[in-house]
Motif scaffolding. Structure first.
Motif, mmCIF file in Angstrom:
data_model
loop_
_atom_site.group_PDB
_atom_site.id
_atom_site.type_symbol
_atom_site.label_atom_id
_atom_site.label_comp_id
_atom_site.label_asym_id
_atom_site.label_seq_id
_atom_site.Cartn_x
_atom_site.Cartn_y
_atom_site.Cartn_z
ATOM 1 N N ARG A 22 53.923 -8.362 -12.452
ATOM 2 C CA ARG A 22 54.040 -7.880 -13.821
ATOM 3 C C ARG A 22 54.367 -9.004 -14.806
ATOM 4 N N HIS A 23 55.022 -10.046 -14.332
ATOM 5 C CA HIS A 23 55.455 -11.140 -15.199
ATOM 6 C C HIS A 23 54.861 -12.493 -14.844
ATOM 7 N N LEU A 24 54.479 -12.701 -13.607
ATOM 8 C CA LEU A 24 54.231 -14.050 -13.087
ATOM 9 C C LEU A 24 52.748 -14.362 -12.961
ATOM 10 N N GLU A 25 52.341 -15.512 -13.534
ATOM 11 C CA GLU A 25 50.978 -16.015 -13.422
ATOM 12 C C GLU A 25 50.987 -17.395 -12.770
ATOM 13 N N VAL A 26 49.964 -17.667 -11.984
ATOM 14 C CA VAL A 26 49.790 -18.969 -11.355
ATOM 15 C C VAL A 26 48.392 -19.465 -11.697
ATOM 16 N N GLY A 27 48.274 -20.728 -12.099
ATOM 17 C CA GLY A 27 46.973 -21.230 -12.522
ATOM 18 C C GLY A 27 46.720 -22.666 -12.138
ATOM 19 N N LEU A 28 45.462 -23.062 -12.293
ATOM 20 C CA LEU A 28 45.006 -24.428 -12.051
ATOM 21 C C LEU A 28 44.286 -24.929 -13.295
ATOM 22 N N PHE A 29 44.273 -26.243 -13.484
ATOM 23 C CA PHE A 29 43.562 -26.792 -14.628
ATOM 24 C C PHE A 29 42.833 -28.076 -14.254
ATOM 25 N N LEU A 30 41.763 -28.346 -14.998
ATOM 26 C CA LEU A 30 40.984 -29.573 -14.904
ATOM 27 C C LEU A 30 40.755 -30.094 -16.313
ATOM 28 N N GLY A 31 40.624 -31.399 -16.453
ATOM 29 C CA GLY A 31 40.387 -31.951 -17.772
ATOM 30 C C GLY A 31 40.082 -33.425 -17.711
ATOM 31 N N PHE A 32 40.214 -34.084 -18.856
ATOM 32 C CA PHE A 32 40.030 -35.528 -18.879
ATOM 33 C C PHE A 32 40.840 -36.144 -20.009
#
Length: 224
Positions: free
Chosen positions: A85-95
Motif C-alpha cells: 500500500r505504501h512501498l515502491e521499488v524501482g530501477l533507473f537507467l540514464g546518462f
C-alpha cells in the motif's frame, strides 16, 4: 560540512525508517487510498556538478582550490512497482554528460598537449520509495504523490577525467551516488503529470575534484 551532511543523512534515514512503523500503528482504518499494484514510469533531468572547471583544477589537482565544477545535464528514465500500500521499488537507467582531457604527443619530440572532448557516461541504479499519502487520504484515488525515498546508483566513465596522464592507476572508472530525499508529484487526469525531488547524499561522479551533496531533479511521470 561533512558533519552536517552526516547528521542530515542520519535524520532523513531515521524518518524514512520511522514512517512505516508509525503507519503500522495507525491501523488499516486510517485511510483507504493505496498505491499497491501500480506502475510509475518517469523521465527526468538534473544538473550534476562535474570536474571540468578549467586551468585551476588542472594546476592543483585538488578540490580545495575554490573550484565548484560545471553543472552538466544528467538524464534518467525509471520504472517502479508498488508491492504494498505504501512501498515502491524501482530501477533507473540514464546518462551523464561530461568532458575529459586527453594528452597527445605533439610533432615536436618531448612535448605533449591536451585536448578537451565531450562525451556521455551510462548511469544506473535502484530506489525504494515510501508513499505518505495513503496514511492520510481517505479516497480510492488521488492525483498527488508525496513520498520519501532512498537511492543508490552507479556510473561507468568511458574515459577518465584526464587520459594518458600516467595517473590512471589512481582512478576507477566506476563511480557511485547515493542519498535519501523527498518528492512530490501531481498527475493531470490522474494519469500523467509532473514531479520534483530534493535529496541529500553523494551526487558527484568526480569525487577527487569536486563534492556535490544536494540534488534537485524534476521531470514527467505516468502511472498505470
Amino acid at each position: 560540512m561533512k558533519n552536517l551532511l552526516t547528521e542530515a543523512l542520519l535524520a532523513a534515514l531515521f524518518a524514512f525508517l520511522l514512517v512505516p512503523v508509525s503507519a503500522q500503528g495507525m491501523g488499516t482504518d486510517s485511510a483507504t487510498y493505496s498505491v499497491k499494484g501500480r506502475w510509475v514510469v518517469k523521465t527526468s533531468i538534473s544538473l550534476y556538478r562535474t570536474w571540468d572547471t578549467g586551468p585551476t583544477v588542472f594546476g592543483t589537482g585538488t578540490r580545495d582550490n575554490g573550484a565548484v565544477g560545471l553543472q552538466r545535464f544528467n538524464f534518467r528514465a525509471e520504472a517502479s512497482y508498488a508491492f504494498t500500500r505504501h512501498l515502491e521499488v524501482g530501477l533507473f537507467l540514464g546518462f551523464q554528460h561530461y568532458q575529459y582531457l586527453a594528452y597527445r604527443e605533439s610533432l615536436q619530440p618531448g612535448f605533449v598537449y591536451g585536448e578537451l572532448y565531450n562525451t556521455i557516461a551510462p548511469t544506473f541504479g535502484a530506489n525504494v520509495t515510501f508513499q505518505l499519502l495513503p496514511l492520510f487520504v481517505k479516497s480510492d484515488a488521488c492525483r498527488w504523490d508525496l513520498y520519501l525515498f532512498a537511492r543508490y546508483g552507479g556510473c561507468v566513465l568511458p574515459f577518465l577525467e584526464i587520459e594518458n596522464s600516467g595517473l590512471e592507476h589512481l582512478f576507477h572508472k566506476y563511480r557511485q551516488e547515493y542519498g535519501v530525499g523527498a518528492g512530490v508529484a501531481y498527475y493531470f487526469k490522474n494519469k500523467v503529470g509532473l514531479f520534483g525531488e530534493w535529496a541529500v547524499g553523494n551526487f558527484s561522479y568526480f569525487p577527487f575534484f569536486t563534492d556535490s551533496n544536494i540534488n534537485f531533479r524534476f521531470g514527467i511521470a505516468g502511472k498505470f
